[in-house]
Design a protein around this motif. Structure first.
Motif, PDB file in Angstrom:
ATOM      1  N   ASP A  66      32.520  51.112  51.835  1.00  0.00           N
ATOM      2  CA  ASP A  66      34.081  50.040  51.277  1.00  0.00           C
ATOM      3  C   ASP A  66      33.673  49.557  50.072  1.00  0.00           C
ATOM      4  OD1 ASP A  66      35.196  50.914  53.813  1.00  0.00           O
ATOM      5  OD2 ASP A  66      34.408  49.115  54.780  1.00  0.00           O
ATOM      6  N   GLU A  67      32.540  49.290  49.853  1.00  0.00           N
ATOM      7  CA  GLU A  67      32.215  48.518  48.584  1.00  0.00           C
ATOM      8  C   GLU A  67      32.181  49.462  47.581  1.00  0.00           C
ATOM      9  OE1 GLU A  67      29.140  45.011  49.586  1.00  0.00           O
ATOM     10  OE2 GLU A  67      28.334  47.094  49.667  1.00  0.00           O
ATOM     11  N   ILE A  68      31.742  50.718  47.618  1.00  0.00           N
ATOM     12  CA  ILE A  68      31.938  51.851  46.427  1.00  0.00           C
ATOM     13  C   ILE A  68      33.301  52.145  46.475  1.00  0.00           C
ATOM     14  CG2 ILE A  68      31.770  54.220  46.178  1.00  0.00           C
ATOM     15  CD1 ILE A  68      29.232  52.908  45.689  1.00  0.00           C
ATOM     16  N   MET A  69      34.233  52.067  47.375  1.00  0.00           N
ATOM     17  CA  MET A  69      35.819  52.416  46.998  1.00  0.00           C
ATOM     18  C   MET A  69      36.270  51.056  46.326  1.00  0.00           C
ATOM     19  SD  MET A  69      38.621  52.867  50.073  1.00  0.00           S
ATOM     20  CE  MET A  69      37.970  54.283  50.701  1.00  0.00           C
ATOM     21  N   ASP A  70      35.685  49.864  46.547  1.00  0.00           N
ATOM     22  CA  ASP A  70      36.196  48.868  45.941  1.00  0.00           C
ATOM     23  C   ASP A  70      36.123  48.859  44.333  1.00  0.00           C
ATOM     24  OD1 ASP A  70      37.555  47.315  48.373  1.00  0.00           O
ATOM     25  OD2 ASP A  70      35.578  46.302  48.465  1.00  0.00           O
ATOM     26  N   ILE A  71      34.794  49.322  44.061  1.00  0.00           N
ATOM     27  CA  ILE A  71      34.451  49.716  42.557  1.00  0.00           C
ATOM     28  C   ILE A  71      35.410  50.534  42.010  1.00  0.00           C
ATOM     29  CG2 ILE A  71      32.875  50.713  41.124  1.00  0.00           C
ATOM     30  CD1 ILE A  71      30.585  49.777  43.065  1.00  0.00           C
ATOM     31  N   ALA A  72      35.881  51.811  42.769  1.00  0.00           N
ATOM     32  CA  ALA A  72      36.705  52.569  42.128  1.00  0.00           C
ATOM     33  C   ALA A  72      38.189  51.914  41.928  1.00  0.00           C
ATOM     34  CB  ALA A  72      36.979  53.746  42.958  1.00  0.00           C
ATOM     35  N   ASP A  73      38.446  51.260  42.914  1.00  0.00           N
ATOM     36  CA  ASP A  73      39.972  50.450  42.589  1.00  0.00           C
ATOM     37  C   ASP A  73      40.001  49.556  41.505  1.00  0.00           C
ATOM     38  OD1 ASP A  73      40.890  51.849  44.822  1.00  0.00           O
ATOM     39  OD2 ASP A  73      40.282  50.469  46.441  1.00  0.00           O
ATOM     40  N   GLU A  74      38.894  48.833  41.362  1.00  0.00           N
ATOM     41  CA  GLU A  74      38.923  47.809  40.623  1.00  0.00           C
ATOM     42  C   GLU A  74      38.758  47.983  39.049  1.00  0.00           C
ATOM     43  OE1 GLU A  74      39.046  44.439  41.043  1.00  0.00           O
ATOM     44  OE2 GLU A  74      39.541  44.792  42.889  1.00  0.00           O
ATOM     45  N   ILE A  75      38.192  49.286  38.885  1.00  0.00           N
ATOM     46  CA  ILE A  75      38.205  49.793  37.527  1.00  0.00           C
ATOM     47  C   ILE A  75      39.699  49.791  36.863  1.00  0.00           C
ATOM     48  CG2 ILE A  75      37.938  51.581  36.104  1.00  0.00           C
ATOM     49  CD1 ILE A  75      35.422  52.691  37.802  1.00  0.00           C
ATOM     50  N   SER A  76      40.404  50.051  37.688  1.00  0.00           N
ATOM     51  CA  SER A  76      42.121  49.893  37.197  1.00  0.00           C
ATOM     52  C   SER A  76      42.879  49.637  38.377  1.00  0.00           C
ATOM     53  CB  SER A  76      42.501  51.507  37.085  1.00  0.00           C
ATOM     54  OG  SER A  76      43.684  51.387  36.379  1.00  0.00           O
ATOM     55  N   PRO A  77      42.648  48.126  38.818  1.00  0.00           N
ATOM     56  CA  PRO A  77      43.741  47.664  39.923  1.00  0.00           C
ATOM     57  C   PRO A  77      45.092  47.538  39.722  1.00  0.00           C
ATOM     58  CG  PRO A  77      42.528  45.818  38.686  1.00  0.00           C
ATOM     59  CD  PRO A  77      41.886  47.350  38.166  1.00  0.00           C
ATOM     60  N   LEU A  78      45.915  47.903  40.699  1.00  0.00           N
ATOM     61  CA  LEU A  78      47.366  47.989  40.514  1.00  0.00           C
ATOM     62  C   LEU A  78      47.912  46.427  40.581  1.00  0.00           C
ATOM     63  CD1 LEU A  78      48.249  50.326  43.303  1.00  0.00           C
ATOM     64  CD2 LEU A  78      48.319  50.810  41.020  1.00  0.00           C
ATOM     65  N   PHE A  79      47.111  45.510  41.113  1.00  0.00           N
ATOM     66  CA  PHE A  79      48.089  44.050  40.804  1.00  0.00           C
ATOM     67  C   PHE A  79      46.888  43.116  40.502  1.00  0.00           C
ATOM     68  CE2 PHE A  79      49.489  46.536  44.685  1.00  0.00           C
ATOM     69  CZ  PHE A  79      50.848  46.625  44.483  1.00  0.00           C
ATOM     70  N   GLY A  80      47.731  42.153  39.859  1.00  0.00           N
ATOM     71  CA  GLY A  80      46.559  40.969  39.403  1.00  0.00           C
ATOM     72  C   GLY A  80      46.222  41.388  37.918  1.00  0.00           C
ATOM     73  N   GLN A  81      45.817  40.282  37.250  1.00  0.00           N
ATOM     74  CA  GLN A  81      45.152  40.377  35.685  1.00  0.00           C
ATOM     75  C   GLN A  81      43.673  40.728  35.635  1.00  0.00           C
ATOM     76  OE1 GLN A  81      46.270  36.804  33.915  1.00  0.00           O
ATOM     77  NE2 GLN A  81      44.353  35.966  34.038  1.00  0.00           N
ATOM     78  N   TYR A  82      43.057  41.249  34.844  1.00  0.00           N
ATOM     79  CA  TYR A  82      41.810  41.449  34.700  1.00  0.00           C
ATOM     80  C   TYR A  82      41.660  41.626  33.288  1.00  0.00           C
ATOM     81  CZ  TYR A  82      43.038  46.398  34.563  1.00  0.00           C
ATOM     82  OH  TYR A  82      43.831  47.427  34.004  1.00  0.00           O
ATOM     83  N   ASN A  83      40.106  41.191  32.974  1.00  0.00           N
ATOM     84  CA  ASN A  83      39.782  41.368  31.525  1.00  0.00           C
ATOM     85  C   ASN A  83      38.917  42.811  31.190  1.00  0.00           C
ATOM     86  OD1 ASN A  83      40.126  38.266  31.778  1.00  0.00           O
ATOM     87  ND2 ASN A  83      40.202  38.930  29.741  1.00  0.00           N
ATOM     88  N   VAL A  84      38.978  43.277  30.259  1.00  0.00           N
ATOM     89  CA  VAL A  84      37.978  44.620  29.714  1.00  0.00           C
ATOM     90  C   VAL A  84      37.073  43.711  28.933  1.00  0.00           C
ATOM     91  CG1 VAL A  84      37.835  46.661  28.373  1.00  0.00           C
ATOM     92  CG2 VAL A  84      40.048  46.118  29.419  1.00  0.00           C
ATOM     93  N   MET A  85      35.778  44.311  29.389  1.00  0.00           N
ATOM     94  CA  MET A  85      34.476  43.559  28.864  1.00  0.00           C
ATOM     95  C   MET A  85      34.519  43.668  27.275  1.00  0.00           C
ATOM     96  SD  MET A  85      30.833  44.849  29.962  1.00  0.00           S
ATOM     97  CE  MET A  85      29.736  43.779  30.778  1.00  0.00           C
ATOM     98  N   GLU A  86      33.949  42.613  26.633  1.00  0.00           N
ATOM     99  CA  GLU A  86      33.884  42.677  25.065  1.00  0.00           C
ATOM    100  C   GLU A  86      32.742  43.570  24.759  1.00  0.00           C
ATOM    101  OE1 GLU A  86      33.403  38.754  23.693  1.00  0.00           O
ATOM    102  OE2 GLU A  86      35.293  38.020  24.412  1.00  0.00           O
ATOM    103  N   HIS A  87      32.941  44.005  23.482  1.00  0.00           N
ATOM    104  CA  HIS A  87      31.891  45.097  22.951  1.00  0.00           C
ATOM    105  C   HIS A  87      30.430  44.444  23.266  1.00  0.00           C
ATOM    106  CE1 HIS A  87      35.536  47.340  22.330  1.00  0.00           C
ATOM    107  NE2 HIS A  87      35.800  46.827  20.910  1.00  0.00           N
TER     108      HIS A  87
END
Length: 291
Positions: A66-87
């Motif tokens: 389940d946690e591995i699936m969450d990682i896959a989902d969170e790379i590009s979630p459908l809802f909510g806002q998220y930040n891309v890591m700074e360089h």
């Protein structure tokens, strides 16, 4: 007679005078016949409840499926806002958890004398195309999500350093392969014919890549190298800025069964690479003829 059958089924006694009584032998023979009937169709193994197994990924502590699936989902979630890591933050993590070094403006993997790249931007492109090396330290789930997202978003057009992405930034949702392919086919010269996908690898369309009828390899190509048939500045106005972001992020973050960022691809094995995971939000990728 019944007694004769019982006697025939019973093992012979070496010494009748010291053996068991006839009644005992008959009872034992009956028990053996019952056991034979039970095992006639094969030995039955008692059913046990399936245990929740742990998946081990390089650089990551044991986590559940389940946690591995969450990682896959969170790379590009459908809802909510998220930040891309700074360089700068991404480079710090690559140093601390993957052992990368930079000497004389050249970037190296651990224990390798040949540099991977001469700029951080080119290092990011290499990681996007061929995957991360083996981690030298364990990553938290958040670190794994953030570095995977930073790598996978290499070819997302117009992405600022450390950009915050909101649901309002997206245009028409791209939910499955054919949604994205229809745009590339109708507006950017991608073609499907005679069981093969033909993808322009330049803006002029002079160079092309031909892929057999397999959507997995098409998605893998776009995730690794971007959509080279579309200008980064989108100056031809064929796509709105929002629709371009939807298209870019869909192909930038495929199923982990298509491309695993944490599994380094051997540069000598072409479209190699394999990973095992899944994502809830997309249909199973398969080979099929374009409708």
């Amino acid at each position: 007679t019944r007694e004769e059958i019982d006697a025939a089924d019973s093992p012979p006694s070496a010494d009748n005078s010291q053996g068991k009584s006839e009644m005992t032998k008959k009872r034992k023979a009956g028990e053996e016949r019952k056991q034979k009937k039970k095992t006639k169709g094969g030995i039955k193994t008692p059913k046990t409840k399936a245990k929740k197994t742990a998946v081990v990924t390089p650089g990551l502590p044991k986590v559940t499926n389940d946690e591995i699936m969450d990682i896959a989902d969170e790379i590009s979630p459908l809802f909510g806002q998220y930040n891309v890591m700074e360089h700068a933050e991404a480079w710090h993590l690559l140093q601390a958890k993957f052992g990368l070094t930079c000497k004389n403006e050249k970037y190296y993997f651990p224990f390798q004398e040949k540099p991977v790249a001469t700029t951080l931007a080119n290092l990011r492109k290499d990681l996007c195309a061929y995957g991360l090396p083996q981690a030298t330290e364990r990553l938290s789930l958040d670190e794994k999500i953030n570095i995977a997202r930073w790598v996978r978003y290499t070819h997302v057009a117009g992405m600022a350093d450390g950009q915050c992405i909101n649901p309002d930034d997206f245009g028409t949702p791209i939910m499955k392969f054919m949604d994205g392919w229809a745009i590339l086919r109708d507006q950017f010269g991608c073609r499907y014919s005679s069981g093969k996908y033909t993808i322009p690898t330049s803006l002029t369309g002079e160079t092309k890549k031909v892929i057999d009828s397999n959507t997995i390899e098409v998605e893998k190509h776009f995730a690794r190298f971007g959509m080279q048939c579309i200008s980064d500045d989108n100056d031809d106005s064929k796509l709105s800025k929002k629709d371009r972001l939807s298209l870019d992020i869909y192909f930038a973050s495929p199923l982990l069964s298509v491309l695993d960022t944490f599994e380094r691809i051997d540069m000598g094995c072409g479209n190699g690479g394999h990973s095992t995971s899944r994502r809830r939000r997309r249909n199973t990728v398969q080979s099929y003829a374009e409708p």
